[in-house]
Structures are given as structure tokens and as C-alpha cells.
Design an enzyme around this catalytic site. Sequence first.
Site, PDB file in Angstrom:
ATOM      1  N   GLY A  81       0.886  -1.388   0.066  1.00 26.92           N
ATOM      2  CA  GLY A  81       0.013   0.200   0.020  1.00 26.92           C
ATOM      3  C   GLY A  81       0.946   1.452  -0.105  1.00 26.92           C
ATOM      4  O   GLY A  81       1.989   1.247   0.407  1.00 26.92           O
ATOM      5  N   GLY A  88       0.256   5.633   0.377  1.00 27.10           N
ATOM      6  CA  GLY A  88      -0.657   6.862   0.754  1.00 27.10           C
ATOM      7  C   GLY A  88       0.181   8.065   1.119  1.00 27.10           C
ATOM      8  O   GLY A  88       1.364   7.913   1.045  1.00 27.10           O
ATOM      9  N   GLY A  89      -0.309   9.071   1.292  1.00 30.09           N
ATOM     10  CA  GLY A  89       0.135  10.301   2.010  1.00 30.09           C
ATOM     11  C   GLY A  89       1.135  10.334   2.950  1.00 30.09           C
ATOM     12  O   GLY A  89       2.101  10.936   3.038  1.00 30.09           O
ATOM     13  N   GLY A 115       2.968   7.805   3.612  1.00 25.79           N
ATOM     14  CA  GLY A 115       4.022   6.828   3.350  1.00 25.79           C
ATOM     15  C   GLY A 115       3.770   5.578   2.896  1.00 25.79           C
ATOM     16  O   GLY A 115       2.862   5.396   1.911  1.00 25.79           O
ATOM     17  N   VAL A 170       3.288   0.900   3.086  1.00 27.45           N
ATOM     18  CA  VAL A 170       2.951  -0.325   3.954  1.00 27.45           C
ATOM     19  C   VAL A 170       3.748  -1.500   3.122  1.00 27.45           C
ATOM     20  O   VAL A 170       3.534  -1.622   2.081  1.00 27.45           O
ATOM     21  CB  VAL A 170       1.467  -0.379   4.168  1.00 27.45           C
ATOM     22  CG1 VAL A 170       1.221  -1.748   5.027  1.00 27.45           C
ATOM     23  CG2 VAL A 170       1.095   0.670   5.044  1.00 27.45           C
ATOM     24  N   LYS A 192       4.441  -0.181   8.582  1.00 34.80           N
ATOM     25  CA  LYS A 192       4.154   1.035   7.963  1.00 34.80           C
ATOM     26  C   LYS A 192       5.530   2.120   8.062  1.00 34.80           C
ATOM     27  O   LYS A 192       5.750   2.295   9.001  1.00 34.80           O
ATOM     28  CB  LYS A 192       2.891   1.766   8.571  1.00 34.80           C
ATOM     29  CG  LYS A 192       2.547   3.050   7.982  1.00 34.80           C
ATOM     30  CD  LYS A 192       0.987   3.489   8.556  1.00 34.80           C
ATOM     31  CE  LYS A 192       1.195   4.234   9.708  1.00 34.80           C
ATOM     32  NZ  LYS A 192      -0.267   4.831   9.839  1.00 34.80           N
ATOM     33  N   ASP A 223     -10.729  10.382  11.360  1.00 38.83           N
ATOM     34  CA  ASP A 223     -10.414  10.122   9.816  1.00 38.83           C
ATOM     35  C   ASP A 223     -10.938   8.795   9.397  1.00 38.83           C
ATOM     36  O   ASP A 223     -10.285   7.932   8.811  1.00 38.83           O
ATOM     37  CB  ASP A 223      -8.880  10.134   9.651  1.00 38.83           C
ATOM     38  CG  ASP A 223      -8.668  10.173   8.275  1.00 38.83           C
ATOM     39  OD1 ASP A 223      -9.329  10.469   7.267  1.00 38.83           O
ATOM     40  OD2 ASP A 223      -7.439   9.959   7.730  1.00 38.83           O
TER      41      ASP A 223
END
Length: 865
Positions: A537, A539-540, A542, A544, A558, A655
Site C-alpha cells: 500500500g 498513501g500520503g 508513506g 506499507v 508502515k 479520519d
Amino acid sequence: MGEPNFLGRGIVGLLLLLQLFSHSVYSQPVKVISMQTYELYGLRLFWFAWNQSTPDPETNLAGWRTFDYRYYGNYGFTQNDDPCYGKQWRGLVCAQQRVNDTYYTAQIIGIVLQDVNIQGLFPQNAIVLNTFTSISLLILTGNPGLTGPVPDFQMAPIKILDLHGNGLTGTFPWQGLYLDLEYLDLSNNNFTGEFRPIGQTANNIRTLLLSHNNFNGTIDDTDLYYNNWLNPPSIDASPLTMVDFSYNQFSGKFCNLSKALYLNTLNISHNSMSGEISARMFNNSGMPLFRVLDLSYNKFNGSMPDLSTSSYALEILDFSWNDFTPARFPRWIKSLNRLKLLGLSGTNLEGEFNPSVLSNLTSLKTLILDNNTISGILDFGSISNNFGHPNRTLQLVSIRNNNITNVTYNGTIASLASSITFNLHGNPYCNNSSGGTDLQRCVCDGYCVDTKREVSIITTQKSIMKVIIISTTLSGVLMALVICIATLFILKNRREKRELLLQVHERFAEFELKPTLFAFSELQKATRNFHADMKVGQGGYGAVYKGHLPDGSTVAVKQLLTPTQQTMDDFLNEVVLLTGAKHRNLVKLKGCCLRGNQRLLVYEYMEKYDLADVIFDHKGNQILHWPARSNICLGIAQGLHYLHAHVDPKIIHRDIKASNILLDKNATPKIADFGLAMLFPDEETHIMTVHVAGTKGYLAPEYATLGQVSEKVDVFSYGVLVLEVVSGRRNIDLSYPTGRAYLAEWAWNCCSEGTLLDLVDPTLVLLSDEEVQVQKVINIALLCIQTAAERRPTMAQVVAMLQGDMAVGSAEQQSSKQVHKSVDDHLFDFGNLSSDMPSDSRETVSLVKESLSSSLEIKSYLRTR
């Protein structure tokens, strides 16, 4: 090693459960209910045994209460008092039959109470279970305060009996088992006595789980065959497919499995069984369904049995810690080409180990040969050649505490550390590993660094420096200045590191937490140096990565992107919150790592991606039917309720969105990513924040415009998320026509027009009774996304509404027309079962669906015999 991957709890009994009754619901409300007096008496016995000692019975035993069963039994009672109608008693599964417009009968066919903190004794009246003449399902699990012996089950037509995870004691009434029993789980209790299923009792059992008790005596295969458990006489009989007797005190010889053609799992590890195991005890013509064989931690002796002609389908084989006759590594292992885990620790293996024996095992992941006398030279090049390329799966080779004197390997340390984890600690080769070669330090201590490359770099730098000094004397002044600056820089870095560690320990000490701190080299090796192939994965925050720890467990690592202070705050925030919070619907934090600018969090690994991957991008080709989606909505609600009501101080996530909900192998949702979470003092009703954090489309109006934070912020996000789960689309999608681009706006329009089912994912096929459930869930979501925060329900109320313990509020616009649904005696309907049964049992239904293919495989094989 981990526990075997069992078929799924309750698969056999639930496949037949709906054949017991037809369930009819009518549009005209009934007024008078009749239940058998003896069933009401049985409920009364359960209530009296538990209500005084069980904490918070209004929640844990919601709806339960006492009544005069004699009066009700003779004259009937109103629907508001009926355990099976109106405000249903938690955990009761009922069958209802209409007699006329104002009268119907009801029978209890199941009791399901999981993780509800029941405390007290099992009702000891000898006829307590016999009062329920139609009961097929009894699941009382995860209640360690439920103690004492269990009563005789004679005459109770139970098909699924699951009592695992309680504190039950005494001997189990084997003689009282009913003939139709198909699933029995007594694991993780304190039962004693011998296992004695003598006579024709419960001869339809398919799953038998007795692990982690104090059962003793022998396992007499004569009884097993006499009861037709291992060799059924006909196709329609139910063979025993799964047996787990691990962690008990059984003794005696190994069972004869020569006729057990249908066995899938056999685990008798951690007992005191002894004697020789002959290959003749296994079926020479093959056991095509056999997947798991674990005989570890016993006292078996003689030669290790040759399974090359009997068990071609084995995936997990563990003979560790038995007293077998000393011998070389068995060559017959090469025929088990489906093997994923092989454990032969402490089995007196000797001589040299030739990795070519394993060249045919293309699925092997874990090889553990610890505490033997394997000697000679180990060729890692041969292992890497056989298992290092992309088509192979080998992750861990552990040969600790043997007599390996040397290791050969011609590749680089980096390539060795990035492919397979080796552990040779305790061998002569590792005696001086701290001062030895790079290869020794790598395979003995797990420190994989190529020092030759570092020495080469340092030597080159010194040569360049010498040339500069000789070429000009003026450079001396410049060099001195550079050294001073470098020294100041190094001192500054050291001071910052000390301050960083002090900040971390102060933060942990503030909350009295001691999270596990992983070494960076350990996580580097687990993720193959954060190789792109291990990334699952991005994302913003970092990336995973999937990782494999030396103990064989799989984790998600992560790696945060930048070392800014905000990232450091988010990092510490997530560690503190997740270390202190424990719930089945929160992702489990295993530990963390800090090294320089590196910030890493180590989580349990989720096999089924995140919710956004599944419902939006359809990764893994997974199809989530309505029961699974309903279970996901309930699980997320329960996780948020825990954060809001059962943590002190409570936590506001801020979130909640589809990409922050992870799914495990059973599609159980886990709330993740607590970097933006806030601790919320109990005395505060709301907090004003300057910086608004979160994700567009999920933000509550008062938070997005005023920065006002309360638990109702999470409630709003949850409502949006539920609409996404139902519709299978993102909450903002401009590819849709005007009026549908914004999901919440479209939902309100459908509500006002009475067309809520237009929101449903087009790929989702609903049964008629499921349509009612979907409309109910949509209405709950609409309550959650109301503009005024004070009008939104709390997460406690959301959970109650989803479980049917509380009526849905005024936003509900579903049709008053009720659904007529009748279940044919020969039709199995997962959707109907999941919607009618209480929420406690939906996890069991999900496991059954996941394991259906295994059951069909067994049935198909039986038909071909």
C-alpha cells in the site's frame, strides 16, 4: 508455529440448520403469542443462573428478564413481552409459525452469546437443555467467568455445540451427546477426565475441538471407528474431518488412521502420547483431503513414519520434539509437494543436510530443524538457487542448535538478507560470530551488513583526503574548519537523538505504556530491505510493506514518509493510542521502530486489503454479499463505540473512511490509522481546533467550517462510510450524472422519494428479506449524516439499532410492507440466516460461507467413492 487453518467454526451444523423450520413473517401485526411452558422454564433457569453475577446485564444480556412462565404458558402473552418478537432477547434464535391473524407459536432453535462477559455457573438443573425441544444451535463462547460443570445434553437435538473460551470445569457428559450433533468445540476451558465416546452417540460429528483443557487417558481408535466417526458407512453419513486434541494430557499410542479417508486436520500436539508410529497407520492409497498433521511435543519413538504414499495433500507437517530414532533428514519429504510448513525440531536428525531434497517443494514457506545434530557444511547457494527465485515462497530456514561447522555462499550479503531469513544461532559456526565474517553475523545474529563495501568507501575517502593535503598547505585551514563543522554536526545529531529518545520515553511513561521496540535491521530483513515486491500500500503518510518476522509470523510495516515534527507527533500519537486500546475491531499494533529519520509502525497483517480496495477497486476479486457488508457495518460501529465509551479518556478518530478500514481473512473490519486521533476529556462536550484534519467527503459540517470536534464527527464519517458500503461507490464521484455525484445528497433524495433501494450496489443481489435489512441500515446512515450534530445518534445507539435492540429513528422511510419469506426444507439460504439471527452469530455465518468450498470438496469426494 501457528494454529492450523481450520475449515471455519460451525460449517456442518449451519448447513442443515434451516432445514428444521419455516420462518414466516406477515404484514398484519400479531397480538398473542404462545410458547411452550417448558421452554420458558428453561429461559428462566438461564436468567436466574447469570443475572446476579454478570456485570451490566442490561447490555450483556439485553432484553433478558424474569417472568411467570406458568401464567404465560397457559394464556399466552403480548408481543412486547415475547422473547422472540418485538425487542428480542439478545442471543435468542427463534422460529415463528403463524396460526391465524392474531395468534402464532414460537420455538427457540438457538442461543448465541459470544463475548458478553457472562459470569456464574452453567444452569445445573438436569433438564435445563432438554426443555428446548427444537434447539439446534448453542454457542456460548468467550466468557471466562462462565464456570462449573455442564449438564447432560441427552435429548437436546443440538447440531452445533460451541463452548470454547469459557472457564468450564469437571468431566464432560460424553454419554449425553445427541445423535445429530455435528460440531463440538470445548477448547480453552478447564475440563478434566477421559475422552470416552462409547456407544452410538453423536455419530455424525465432523468437527471435534478439545484443545487447551486437562483431558487425559488414551484416544481409543476403536471408539472412533465404532461410532463411524472415521469411516462412515454411507455417502450421507458425516465423517470426522477435523480433530484438535492439542494441549491436554492424553497418553497412549497413536491412532490407526488407515481407514480415515476423509480426515482434513489432526492436531494432537502438546500431550504425552508415546510408542511407535508405523506408516501402516496411514492409508497407503492416499488421504486426498488431509491438510494438517501436528504431532509435536509428545513422546513418540521409533523411526519417523514415511508418509510418501499416504498423504499427498499435506500442507502443514510438524513432528517436532519427539524421541524418534536418530536418522538423516527424511528423503520422502520431497513427495509432499504441497507442503507449506515443515517442523522437525528436536527429532534426532543427524548427518549433513542436502537442500536438494526440498527442490520439489515449491510451496514451502517455513522450515524449522532446530535442536538436532545436523552437521557438516551448509551450502546457502544451493538453497537460494532452489528457493530464491520469484516462483518460490520460502521465507524462513531455522537450523538453530545443531552442529553446522561451516557455511558457503558466493553471493552478496544484501541479496542473502533480501530473499530468505536464515537462523543458525547455537551452531559451532556461530561461536565467534561477533568477531567473524559478514556472513556469520548475518545468519547467526541477524546483522546483515557488507563491511567490505564500507571499508572500500572509507579507504577511497582517505586517499582523496591525502591528495588534497599534499597538494596545498592552505587546505589545512579549510580541512580544520570542515572537521569542526562536522564535529558540531555530529554532536548536534547525537543531542537530537538523545532528545528524541527522551521525548519518546516520556510520552510512553506519561501513559504508563511499554510498546515493543523493534530493531531497524530486523524490520529491514523482514521486508527484504523494503523491496518493492513487498509493498502492499501507498498513501500520503508513506508506504506499507508486508514483512515476515523470524518467528514465522506475518506483519504489516508502515514506513512514514518525512521526519517532520508533525509526523513525529502523529507517530507517537498512533503508538500511544493503539498500545492502550484493545478491541477485535481495532487493528492490533505489535510495536514500533525509531532510527534516525526512520519512523516505522508494525501492525498485524490483514489478508484482505482495506475496505476501499475491496468495494471500490475489487482487488482480489472478492465479492461481498449483504451478510458480509452488514457485518462490516456492525463491526466498525462496535469499534467506534469502544473508542467513544470504553476508553478513558475517549478517543475521537477524525479520519474514518474506507481506506482506513482493514479486513482480515474472515472479512472482519479493523479500524486503522490513528495518526489524526484526539484524546477527548470526559468533562468536555466539544473542542475547537484551528487545523482541520481529515478527508474530503467524510467531514462533519461543524468540523469542516468551525473546527468543532466531538464524537459526533466520527458518527458523521461513519454514516458516509455506511452509504459507501451499501452502494459500492465513493461518496464523491463526478462521473455520475447531476444529482448522483454526491452520495449523501443522492441518499437524501432517495429517502424523500421512497426509493432507497436505488442506492444499492448493482452487483449486490438481495433476497427479499435482505431488502428490508438494507433499508434499515441506510436509514441509520441517514440519521448519522444529519447536519445538526445534536440530532445524530451516539455510536452506542447505532450499535443498538443495528443489533435490533433499539428502534430506528424518524429518518427511517422504509416501506411498511413486510416481507413474506419461507425457507424450503431443502434450500439453504445464507442471507436469510444472517439477517434473522442475532448479531452475535453473524461472525459464525461469515466463517461458514468462507469454508463452504471445503465442505463441498468433501461431499464431492464422498459422491465419487
